[in-house]
Design a protein around this motif. Structure first.
Motif, PDB file in Angstrom:
ATOM      1  N   ARG A   5       0.857  -1.174   0.000  1.00  0.00           N
ATOM      2  CA  ARG A   5       0.000   0.000   0.000  1.00  0.00           C
ATOM      3  C   ARG A   5       0.894   1.225   0.000  1.00  0.00           C
ATOM      4  NH1 ARG A   5      -3.284  -3.117  -1.620  1.00  0.00           N
ATOM      5  NH2 ARG A   5      -2.473  -1.722  -3.131  1.00  0.00           N
ATOM      6  N   LEU A  46      -7.634   2.782   1.715  1.00  0.00           N
ATOM      7  CA  LEU A  46      -7.257   1.746   2.671  1.00  0.00           C
ATOM      8  C   LEU A  46      -7.708   2.132   4.072  1.00  0.00           C
ATOM      9  CD1 LEU A  46      -5.847  -0.863   3.556  1.00  0.00           C
ATOM     10  CD2 LEU A  46      -3.712   0.444   3.652  1.00  0.00           C
ATOM     11  N   LEU A  50     -10.291   0.033   6.394  1.00  0.00           N
ATOM     12  CA  LEU A  50      -9.937  -0.459   7.729  1.00  0.00           C
ATOM     13  C   LEU A  50     -10.893   0.070   8.796  1.00  0.00           C
ATOM     14  CD1 LEU A  50      -6.048  -0.244   7.521  1.00  0.00           C
ATOM     15  CD2 LEU A  50      -7.499  -2.282   7.341  1.00  0.00           C
ATOM     16  N   ALA A  65      -5.968  -6.486   1.509  1.00  0.00           N
ATOM     17  CA  ALA A  65      -6.039  -5.108   1.035  1.00  0.00           C
ATOM     18  C   ALA A  65      -5.389  -4.995  -0.334  1.00  0.00           C
ATOM     19  CB  ALA A  65      -5.356  -4.174   2.031  1.00  0.00           C
TER      20      ALA A  65
END
Length: 101
Positions: A5, A46, A50, A65
């Protein structure tokens, strides 16, 4: 690197950065630094995902993810399933025989 990420992994003066134990750590740190800021995915998305998971009554035990992470896990699951099916008869035949005793 699967599941990467776009988040800063290391800060130049960060005290939490590991020291080189045997050269592998240094190589890993350098590899992460080389992709830092170029990872696929949107860090804001992201964070939202979450937070969404954190707010669920029953969050998933695992959360993948990113499409790259999902594809990697799916490929591994297919591999494990194929291995289980290939030896189903042999692996499933290991129970105790009924002896009637």
């Amino acid at each position: 690197m699967p599941g990467q990420r776009a988040v800063a992994r290391f800060r130049s003066a960060g005290p939490a950065a590991p020291g080189p134990a045997d050269g592998r750590t240094t190589a890993t740190v350098e590899a992460w630094k080389s992709v830092n800021g170029r990872q696929p995915g949107d860090p804001a998305k992201l964070a939202h995902a979450l937070l969404t998971i954190a707010g669920q009554d029953e969050p998933p035990r695992r959360f993948l993810a990113g499409a790259d992470a999902i594809e990697g896990a799916t490929a591994k699951a297919r591999e494990l399933l194929a291995q289980a099916e290939a030896f189903r008869a042999l692996g499933g035949s290991l129970g105790h025989d009924d002896t009637g005793a």
